[in-house]
Enzyme design. Structure first.
Site, PDB file in Angstrom:
ATOM      1  CB  ALA A  73       1.299  54.191 -55.452  1.00 37.79           C
ATOM      2  CB  THR A  74       3.778  55.693 -60.206  1.00 40.46           C
ATOM      3  OG1 THR A  74       4.630  56.178 -59.159  1.00 40.46           O
ATOM      4  CG2 THR A  74       3.903  56.589 -61.426  1.00 40.46           C
ATOM      5  CD  GLN A 181       4.406  58.124 -47.702  1.00 39.93           C
ATOM      6  OE1 GLN A 181       4.680  57.678 -46.586  1.00 39.93           O
ATOM      7  NE2 GLN A 181       5.282  58.119 -48.695  1.00 39.93           N
ATOM      8  CG  HIS A 203       7.834  50.544 -52.466  1.00 41.12           C
ATOM      9  ND1 HIS A 203       8.734  51.524 -52.084  1.00 41.12           N
ATOM     10  CD2 HIS A 203       7.129  51.054 -53.485  1.00 41.12           C
ATOM     11  CE1 HIS A 203       8.571  52.580 -52.883  1.00 41.12           C
ATOM     12  NE2 HIS A 203       7.601  52.328 -53.738  1.00 41.12           N
ATOM     13  CB  CYS A 328       9.799  61.134 -57.410  1.00 42.17           C
ATOM     14  SG  CYS A 328       8.903  60.057 -56.317  1.00 42.17           S
TER      15      CYS A 328
END
Ligand SMILES: *Cc1c(COP(=O)(O)O)cnc(C)c1O
Length: 392
Positions: A73-74, A181, A203, A328
């Site tokens: 997703a980053t 999310q 994940h 993070c």
């Protein structure tokens, strides 16, 4: 490793055994490159990717050719923001985000800002909801993108995506949402909510790490985006690199499971979350719920334990795996930017513990967790009470 009760499902989740089973053949037997056209190893790999792409597209109401696989997703968030900025920067340079975005939106936005992008951060109320009027008044004819996190990774707030999408569509502005999310927890249809681009991964939803997707609408409007990784031309020239076939197969499988089980799963998980909250609040005095119970993810609970630094509490919770906030972010010492932006003061924000429940938690684990947390809180408070008395 000591077996801890795992309540950090916003950071990552356990791989569902059905997912690992679906992935395994692509490591051991069908190890071809999905781009190889000359043999069955390649064809079988390509078929697995195609199948996953279809499942994922259907799940969000998109078409197969609107899903781009990424490394997570980053990367999807970076591609959306930087790729669109590069497309539009000559004519349009305003980017609107919320003040509680995940770091993988916030950091690229700040990079773009340093390059001259006009980044507007929308305020949120005490529950983390953006102000729709401020959104409307912030959109101007220079705006190329509105990017709002769909469901929040620390406080669980679910935004009114339909309304945000409607406002963006009326204004003729592209709408991106970080759905990482939200996927697998709340039903979403990108057309109903007028979402033009969306990021998510496997994940956080019982799939493998290192794989994600970016949904990019193909028609009305057709979206041009400048790739950030170039090379072999994979993924419609938008993301080069050999596809991670086992992970993509697992991604498809975890979404397939969500499609079949999401509602019953979330009913059970949110009941466990409520059990955890009631257990904590009836056993421990002076706890404060951050955000609110309604319109939040059913697996999320964010609580401040008055006068107890979260770090100290977490270090004393032997047997319960939780965190202070975004994984993070939790390496850093400052309290969560999100909680401060809700208007929560520094002391309370520093006392916040994030609980993220998941598919593999049991009622027995929740009872045990309440017991462990209560004991730790009582111990810390009685010790600091003794210290205070000694100082008198
Ligand atoms: C975890 C998370 C990300 C980052 O996902 P990766 O696949 O780990 O890069 C992005 N946004 C949100 C909201 C997240 O919770």
């Amino acid at each position: 490793m000591i077996r801890q009760i795992y309540l950090d499902n916003h950071a990552s989740t356990k791989l569902d055994p059905r997912v690992s089973e679906a992935m395994l053949p692509y490591f051991t037997e069908y190890y071809g490159n999905a781009s190889s056209k000359t043999h069955s190893y390649g064809w079988i790999a390509e078929e697995a990717v195609d199948n996953a792409r279809e499942i994922i597209a259907l799940f969000i109401g998109a078409k197969k050719n609107e899903i781009i696989f990424t490394g997570g997703a980053t990367e999807s968030n970076n591609l959306a923001l930087k790729g669109l900025y590069e497309t539009y920067k000559e004519k349009k340079n305003r980017l609107i985000i919320s003040s509680i975005e995940h770091s993988s939106i916030y950091s690229p936005a700040m990079e773009l800002k340093a390059k001259g992008c006009d980044v507007i951060e929308l305020k949120v109320n005490e529950y983390g909801e953006i102000d729709l009027d401020q959104l409307k008044s912030s959109i101007n004819d220079k705006t190329f993108l509105v990017s709002i996190i769909g469901a929040h990774n620390e406080i669980g707030t679910v935004q009114n995506l339909q309304e945000i999408g409607r406002i963006c569509k009326e204004a003729g502005v592209l709408f991106h949402s970080d759905l990482t999310q939200l996927i697998g927890k709340i039903k979403i249809n990108v057309n109903d909510s007028n979402i033009d681009l969306a990021s998510f991964n496997a994940h956080k939803n019982y799939g493998p790490k290192g794989v994600g997707a970016l949904y990019i609408r193909k028609k009305s409007p057709r979206i041009n985006i400048v790739p950030q990784i170039t090379g072999g031309g994979q993924e419609s020239d938008l993301r080069a690199g050999s596809l991670n076939v086992p992970a993509i197969a697992g991604f498809g499988k975890c979404i397939e499971i969500s499609g079949n089980e999401m509602e019953t799963d979330m009913a059970r998980i949110s009941a466990l979350r409520d059990k955890l909250y009631h257990g904590i609040s009836s056993n421990i005095p002076y706890v404060e719920l951050n955000s609110k119970q309604e319109h939040r993810l059913g697996n999320n609970l964010n609580i401040s334990f008055k006068d107890i630094p979260a770090r100290e509490l977490i270090s004393k919770l032997n047997g319960v795996a939780v965190s202070t906030g975004a994984a993070c972010f939790s390496g850093k010492q400052e309290p969560s930017r999100t909680l401060l932006n809700l208007g929560i003061d520094k002391t309370r924000a520093s006392s916040a513990v994030r609980f993220g429940l998941g598919r593999f938690n049991s009622p027995e684990e929740i009872d045990k967790a309440v017991e462990i947390i209560s004991e730790a809180v009582n111990k810390i408070r009685s010790e600091s009470q003794i210290l205070k008395m000694e100082n008198i």
